[in-house]
Design a protein around this motif. Sequence first.
Motif, PDB file in Angstrom:
ATOM      1  N   ARG A 263       0.811  -1.214   0.000  1.00  0.00           N
ATOM      2  CA  ARG A 263       0.000   0.000   0.000  1.00  0.00           C
ATOM      3  C   ARG A 263       0.851   1.274   0.000  1.00  0.00           C
ATOM      4  N   ALA A 264       2.168   1.125  -0.049  1.00  0.00           N
ATOM      5  CA  ALA A 264       3.066   2.288   0.027  1.00  0.00           C
ATOM      6  C   ALA A 264       3.560   2.694  -1.350  1.00  0.00           C
ATOM      7  N   SER A 265       4.152   3.871  -1.404  1.00  0.00           N
ATOM      8  CA  SER A 265       4.706   4.359  -2.667  1.00  0.00           C
ATOM      9  C   SER A 265       6.159   4.790  -2.546  1.00  0.00           C
ATOM     10  N   LEU A 266       6.723   4.780  -1.336  1.00  0.00           N
ATOM     11  CA  LEU A 266       8.122   5.143  -1.143  1.00  0.00           C
ATOM     12  C   LEU A 266       8.603   4.518   0.163  1.00  0.00           C
ATOM     13  N   PHE A 267       9.792   3.901   0.123  1.00  0.00           N
ATOM     14  CA  PHE A 267      10.398   3.314   1.315  1.00  0.00           C
ATOM     15  C   PHE A 267      11.621   4.140   1.701  1.00  0.00           C
ATOM     16  N   VAL A 268      11.741   4.433   3.006  1.00  0.00           N
ATOM     17  CA  VAL A 268      12.887   5.212   3.496  1.00  0.00           C
ATOM     18  C   VAL A 268      13.537   4.453   4.644  1.00  0.00           C
ATOM     19  N   VAL A 290      13.341   3.414  -3.217  1.00  0.00           N
ATOM     20  CA  VAL A 290      13.892   3.499  -1.866  1.00  0.00           C
ATOM     21  C   VAL A 290      14.860   4.669  -1.753  1.00  0.00           C
ATOM     22  N   VAL A 291      14.800   5.326  -0.586  1.00  0.00           N
ATOM     23  CA  VAL A 291      15.800   6.310  -0.174  1.00  0.00           C
ATOM     24  C   VAL A 291      16.456   5.752   1.070  1.00  0.00           C
ATOM     25  N   CYS A 292      17.773   5.671   1.054  1.00  0.00           N
ATOM     26  CA  CYS A 292      18.469   4.983   2.119  1.00  0.00           C
ATOM     27  C   CYS A 292      19.700   5.772   2.554  1.00  0.00           C
ATOM     28  N   GLU A 307      20.387   4.121  -9.814  1.00  0.00           N
ATOM     29  CA  GLU A 307      19.897   3.090 -10.724  1.00  0.00           C
ATOM     30  C   GLU A 307      18.701   2.348 -10.144  1.00  0.00           C
ATOM     31  N   ASN A 308      18.859   1.816  -8.938  1.00  0.00           N
ATOM     32  CA  ASN A 308      17.745   1.086  -8.313  1.00  0.00           C
ATOM     33  C   ASN A 308      17.375   1.649  -6.940  1.00  0.00           C
ATOM     34  N   GLY A 309      17.900   2.825  -6.624  1.00  0.00           N
ATOM     35  CA  GLY A 309      17.601   3.458  -5.348  1.00  0.00           C
ATOM     36  C   GLY A 309      18.419   4.718  -5.169  1.00  0.00           C
ATOM     37  N   VAL A 310      18.158   5.424  -4.086  1.00  0.00           N
ATOM     38  CA  VAL A 310      18.859   6.677  -3.796  1.00  0.00           C
ATOM     39  C   VAL A 310      19.576   6.534  -2.460  1.00  0.00           C
ATOM     40  N   LEU A 311      20.879   6.834  -2.451  1.00  0.00           N
ATOM     41  CA  LEU A 311      21.664   6.839  -1.229  1.00  0.00           C
ATOM     42  C   LEU A 311      21.987   8.273  -0.841  1.00  0.00           C
ATOM     43  N   VAL A 312      21.907   8.570   0.453  1.00  0.00           N
ATOM     44  CA  VAL A 312      22.275   9.892   0.942  1.00  0.00           C
ATOM     45  C   VAL A 312      23.333   9.743   2.026  1.00  0.00           C
ATOM     46  N   THR A 332       7.050   9.635 -11.912  1.00  0.00           N
ATOM     47  CA  THR A 332       7.753   8.935 -12.985  1.00  0.00           C
ATOM     48  C   THR A 332       9.070   8.359 -12.486  1.00  0.00           C
ATOM     49  N   GLU A 333       9.827   9.157 -11.726  1.00  0.00           N
ATOM     50  CA  GLU A 333      11.088   8.655 -11.190  1.00  0.00           C
ATOM     51  C   GLU A 333      10.845   7.541 -10.180  1.00  0.00           C
ATOM     52  N   ARG A 334       9.803   7.673  -9.398  1.00  0.00           N
ATOM     53  CA  ARG A 334       9.474   6.609  -8.447  1.00  0.00           C
ATOM     54  C   ARG A 334       9.206   5.301  -9.174  1.00  0.00           C
ATOM     55  N   GLN A 335       8.448   5.359 -10.239  1.00  0.00           N
ATOM     56  CA  GLN A 335       8.125   4.148 -10.990  1.00  0.00           C
ATOM     57  C   GLN A 335       9.362   3.539 -11.636  1.00  0.00           C
ATOM     58  N   LEU A 336      10.251   4.372 -12.168  1.00  0.00           N
ATOM     59  CA  LEU A 336      11.461   3.890 -12.811  1.00  0.00           C
ATOM     60  C   LEU A 336      12.379   3.187 -11.808  1.00  0.00           C
TER      61      LEU A 336
END
Length: 362
Positions: A263-268, A290-292, A307-312, A332-336
């Motif tokens: 049911r979510a659209s973004l994982f952090v 994912v943002v990690c 490529e498959n997620g965002v690192l900070v 769009t970026e979330r879906q990609l």
Amino acid sequence: MKRVVLVISSLSPGGAERVLALMANYWAAAGWAVTVYTLDDGTQPPFFDLDVAVQHRPLGIQGDSANIIVALWNNLRRIAVLRKAVLQSRPDTVISFGEKTNVVTVLATLGLGFKVIVSERTDPHAHKIGRLWDGLRWWAYARADLIVVQSQAALCYFLPEFRRNAMVIPNPVAMPSALYSERETGSSPSSIIAVGRLSQEKGFDLLLRTFARLTTLHPEWTLTIVGEGPLRSKLEALRDSLNLAGRVSMPGLVKNVYEYLARASLFVMTSEFEGFPNALCEAMACGLPVVCVDCPGGIREIIKPGENGVLVQRGDLDALAEAMHRLMSNATERQLLGRRAMDVSSAFSVEKVMRMWEKVVQ
């Protein structure tokens, strides 16, 4: 018939416990004789379901010690009780989970002739166990037949002579086959999820503060933090002080986290350190972007940044807020990212990871 004993402190909610239950069920289904020994007394039933063919035997030898003398006595008792139990099972291989349990297991099996594998379940660089236990770990691991770690990062903690007797085996990723289509049709377009124990190392206080900075820009978004732990009251108080009571839910422990991921659209993930995080892999396998936080552990062996997620960067709340804002603003970026993230389900599939385990058990 292959006979395997698995040893762990308990089968409470947790990543190591989930992996052990999966391994036990997989081998039981293959016709192996599998016995799980837990150090607890069995008062609390296993959080993760075990196959009826798996023998679960709580030993009732867990507990805190008031002082060093009591601690010595308790550990001698643990060694004796576990040694007797392992002898009764007559296994081909004993696999233990968790550094302190590993030490007790090696001591309990000295001279018995069984193959003993010790498994580290987090990043030893960041997870401190105290000088005494650390010294005992080096001594015990030198006597184990194999050391299993979850990532190359964890492997680097050990001295070269230990690495020669060590192997990296990541956590398996199990996912219901119909889950992705369920997430696509049922997910909220404005829902963030985080999963983990409500404890300091998970950094949920940072997540709450960061989310609070974005509420004006994204008034339709909500946050769900799934899990339980000692910081619940403090995190709830922080949530309320940030005026997020209507925007942040904390449902506690859930048996099937996939229902929430769907049911979510973004994982952090905002952890201070990790081993090989199950929650992150499960979210990615569901097709969630994912943002990690780039914390110590196996994160970079899972996420390829951009490529498959965002690192900070760790400790950079501005970067975390910016990354979350960017993905919250861009479907769009979330879906990609979500489509690419799903590759973890094949990279770390149950079948592939269990073949790695079977090679070291044989």
